[in-house]
Design a protein around this motif. Structure first.
Motif, PDB file in Angstrom:
ATOM      1  N   SER A 379       0.851  -1.208   0.000  1.00 32.97           N
ATOM      2  CA  SER A 379       0.000   0.000   0.000  1.00 32.97           C
ATOM      3  C   SER A 379       0.881   1.251   0.000  1.00 32.97           C
ATOM      4  O   SER A 379       2.055   1.195   0.405  1.00 32.97           O
ATOM      5  CB  SER A 379      -0.895  -0.002   1.230  1.00 32.97           C
ATOM      6  N   SER A 380       0.314   2.369  -0.408  1.00 34.87           N
ATOM      7  CA  SER A 380       1.092   3.614  -0.445  1.00 34.87           C
ATOM      8  C   SER A 380       1.605   3.959   0.937  1.00 34.87           C
ATOM      9  O   SER A 380       2.734   4.439   1.104  1.00 34.87           O
ATOM     10  CB  SER A 380       0.233   4.776  -0.929  1.00 34.87           C
ATOM     11  N   ASP A 381       0.759   3.698   1.920  1.00 36.12           N
ATOM     12  CA  ASP A 381       1.143   3.973   3.300  1.00 36.12           C
ATOM     13  C   ASP A 381       2.384   3.202   3.700  1.00 36.12           C
ATOM     14  O   ASP A 381       3.348   3.744   4.257  1.00 36.12           O
ATOM     15  CB  ASP A 381      -0.006   3.515   4.219  1.00 36.12           C
ATOM     16  N   GLY A 384       5.443   4.411   1.776  1.00 36.86           N
ATOM     17  CA  GLY A 384       5.919   5.679   2.339  1.00 36.86           C
ATOM     18  C   GLY A 384       6.758   5.437   3.578  1.00 36.86           C
ATOM     19  O   GLY A 384       7.843   6.021   3.752  1.00 36.86           O
ATOM     20  N   ASP A 409       3.632   6.777 -10.115  1.00 38.43           N
ATOM     21  CA  ASP A 409       2.468   7.406  -9.488  1.00 38.43           C
ATOM     22  C   ASP A 409       2.791   7.600  -8.002  1.00 38.43           C
ATOM     23  O   ASP A 409       2.651   6.699  -7.188  1.00 38.43           O
ATOM     24  CB  ASP A 409       1.244   6.506  -9.674  1.00 38.43           C
ATOM     25  N   THR A 410       3.212   8.803  -7.645  1.00 32.82           N
ATOM     26  CA  THR A 410       3.883   8.924  -6.353  1.00 32.82           C
ATOM     27  C   THR A 410       3.147   9.757  -5.309  1.00 32.82           C
ATOM     28  O   THR A 410       3.605   9.871  -4.185  1.00 32.82           O
ATOM     29  CB  THR A 410       5.271   9.584  -6.558  1.00 32.82           C
ATOM     30  N   ASP A 412       0.422   9.609  -3.323  1.00 32.56           N
ATOM     31  CA  ASP A 412       0.058   9.061  -2.009  1.00 32.56           C
ATOM     32  C   ASP A 412       1.293   8.620  -1.235  1.00 32.56           C
ATOM     33  O   ASP A 412       1.351   8.745  -0.005  1.00 32.56           O
ATOM     34  CB  ASP A 412      -0.896   7.872  -2.165  1.00 32.56           C
ATOM     35  N   ILE A 413       2.276   8.105  -1.955  1.00 37.71           N
ATOM     36  CA  ILE A 413       3.496   7.653  -1.267  1.00 37.71           C
ATOM     37  C   ILE A 413       4.201   8.861  -0.650  1.00 37.71           C
ATOM     38  O   ILE A 413       4.690   8.814   0.474  1.00 37.71           O
ATOM     39  CB  ILE A 413       4.445   6.921  -2.243  1.00 37.71           C
TER      40      ILE A 413
END
Ligand code: SER
Length: 587
Positions: A379-381, A384, A409-410, A412-413
């Motif tokens: 997940s982006s979370d 990150g 596609d960055t 949310d990260i």
């Protein structure tokens, strides 16, 4: 005029006039309160203050030197026309004018003689600035009349306050005084048209060349000024800047100091295609050569960390210009400077830089291995968080990591990364608040006052500069407060004045400081400033100053703003990229 010729000319000019040549001192100063030597006068502080006898030590009270200096504060700005980490400074001194030295008249006479008669700068292109005075120190009318008599017309003389025309001390206390600067007019084509003059921060028309400091004060612990037992002259010319001007270049990177170094790096990419990367590498390698020469080795702390940082930064930028090794530029730097600094040891420099490069490559490899283990499908979370861990452990900037694992596609990260970043800041901040908590018991009045003033400053900055201002750090001691905040540009004088006025207005109004306990969400809903919500406890303390300021904070604070006296910003400077630093005091 080539660089060596200019150095020789300066040296002989003052030697001929009875000045003793003092070799540059090390970049690592004797004075433990400063990390690196950043001005020519540093080695002379005990003589300028009258504590030590200059004649006994150097055989003369008139001195000349070409000093190695290093300033790391603006590292992120390297790459533009004018910034350097390492640079050299010309200077002449008269220490103890009331014995047999010279003061303002003598300093001005020789400065103009050198500029106009020795190196041929046209007198009519020279502008000067003088100190306009403040509540502690009177205006420098003596310098004003000296310049007029020397043929600098009134419209080419301007007066400035302590930010521009008062120099020192280098530490918090010590010798200092009003200064008078000589600026050079490069002509209208460099100007911003309307009414610009020396110290214009919008254009490059005027270049500050020579700073003549008339040191007759000592700044004391409590911020007051007293007269030194003697009056001194301390002058400084930025060598790189003067050289660029004499070679008719916009930047020292294009003079004989750097051009051979830059040329030696043009393998696949030309300097014109990526000036910034070429300049950063050339600057950082030169800085590394001199730090190593003065005994610094790469490490985790202080000078060692600065050296590590510039070597690693140079390695990162090397990729941009498709260069494989530092051998050629290092050879050129060593060749250029060995004549003037015979202590430069080529083998030692190569060995330390190569070793640091190996250790950096090892860290890079380990980091990349870790990166490759990260699943792109997480997940982006989660991504990150993991990329923040990589950033923290291996120093990989987020962009570099994203590129390495091929994520485009960055958005949310990035958000998740920033959230993690703030959480981390909060943890380190909590640490410092605990320290501050420890202060509470024996808290000195002044420190509590600075704490409240910090809240007022924070809100005033947001009023003047906008809500993007966020606290990035703060520190208090008994003399001053320091406040770091996010903001992309140098503040103008007007903005600084506006902020001071807003703070002082809130002080003058005598507003009660109110402490309340409340639920975190409630505090946020009330608009309290709080930046690190992830780790705040449910119940928080909020301090409010009327309707002006509201902040989640552990305290302690004064109970009414009238206790603060008067607020003054001492300094506004860059702290790191996108972060400004203010030092301020109450009196
Ligand atoms: N100390 C002054 C400066 O660094 C003059 O040498 O500008």
């Amino acid at each position: 005029m080539l660089s060596e010729e200019l150095k020789e000319k300066f040296k002989y000019f003052f030697e001929k006039r009875g000045h003793k040549l003092v070799p540059s001192s090390s970049l690592i100063p004797d004075d433990e309160t400063v990390l690196l030597t950043s001005a020519g006068m540093q080695q002379f502080v005990p003589f300028l203050s009258g504590e030590k006898d200059v004649k006994q030590k150097f055989g003369s009270i008139h001195l000349v030197s070409i000093q190695k200096c290093f300033r790391s504060a603006d590292i992120e700005e390297i790459g533009d026309d004018t910034h350097h980490t390492f640079f050299e400074m010309f200077g002449n001194w008269s220490i103890g004018e009331n014995k047999e030295g010279y003061f303002k008249q003598g300093a001005v006479d020789s400065a103009l003689d050198f500029f106009v008669n020795e190196i041929g700068l046209p007198l009519e292109k020279l502008y000067v600035t003088v100190f306009k005075g403040n509540k502690d120190i009177p205006a420098d009318s003596e310098s004003m009349s000296i310049w007029l008599k020397k043929g600098i017309s009134q419209e080419r003389i301007s007066e400035f306050g302590e930010e521009d025309n008062f120099w020192g001390p280098t530490a918090t206390t010590g010798p200092c005084g009003p200064c008078s600067e000589i600026h050079y007019d490069r002509g209208e084509k460099y100007g911003c048209k309307m009414g610009c003059g020396p110290n214009c921060d919008k254009c490059k028309r005027f270049v500050e060349l020579w700073n003549l400091v008339f040191m007759e004060y000592n700044k004391n612990e409590d911020g007051s000024f007293t007269k030194l037992p003697q009056r001194n002259v301390d002058t400084g010319i930025g060598f790189e800047r003067l050289l660029a001007l004499l070679q008719d270049k916009d930047s020292a990177y294009e003079t004989d100091l750097f051009m051979p170094v830059i040329k030696s790096m043009e393998k696949s990419i030309s300097y014109e295609e990526n000036k910034r990367a070429f300049r950063i590498i050339a600057d950082h390698l030169r800085g590394a050569v001199f730090l190593i020469t003065d005994g610094v080795v790469p490490g985790k702390k202080e000078e060692g960390y600065i050296l590590r940082r510039i070597i690693r930064r140079a390695i990162r930028f090397r990729k941009e210009i498709l260069l494989n090794s530092f051998d050629d530029p290092l050879q050129e730097i060593i060749k250029k400077y060995s004549q003037w600094y015979p202590e430069i040891n080529k083998d030692k420099i190569f060995s330390i830089i190569n070793k640091e490069e190996e250790s950096f490559q090892k860290t890079l490899r380990e980091g990349i291995e870790k990166l490759n283990k990260i699943s792109k499908d997480a997940s982006s979370d989660e991504l990150g968080k993991q990329l923040f861990f990589i950033y923290q452990s291996y120093g990989f900037p987020l962009d570099m990591s994203l590129e390495e694992i091929g994520i485009t596609d960055t958005k949310d990260i990035r958000e998740a990364f920033n959230k993690e970043f703030k959480k981390h800041q909060q943890v380190s901040r909590k640490g410092s608040e605990e320290k501050f908590g420890g202060l509470r018991k024996g808290a000195e009045g002044k420190e509590v006052m600075f704490h409240t003033a910090t809240h007022l400053l924070h809100q005033a900055l947001r009023n003047v500069l906008g809500d993007e201002v966020r606290q990035m750090g703060s520190d208090i001691n008994k003399d001053r407060l320091r406040f770091d905040f996010s903001y992309g540009e140098k503040m103008t004088k007007k903005q600084i004045e506006d902020v001071e006025n807003i703070v002082n207005q809130n002080i003058d109004e005598g507003i009660d400081v109110v402490k309340e306990e409340m639920n975190y969400q409630q505090a946020v809903n009330l608009g309290a400033l709080a930046f690190f919500k992830d780790v705040y406890p449910d119940t928080v303390t909020v301090y409010s100053v009327g309707n002006f300021s509201k902040e989640v904070c552990g305290g302690p604070h004064v109970s009414n703003t009238s206790e603060l006296g008067k607020f003054k910003i001492l300094k506004e400077e860059s702290s790191s990229a996108g972060v400004r630093r203010i030092k301020a005091t109450l009196y």
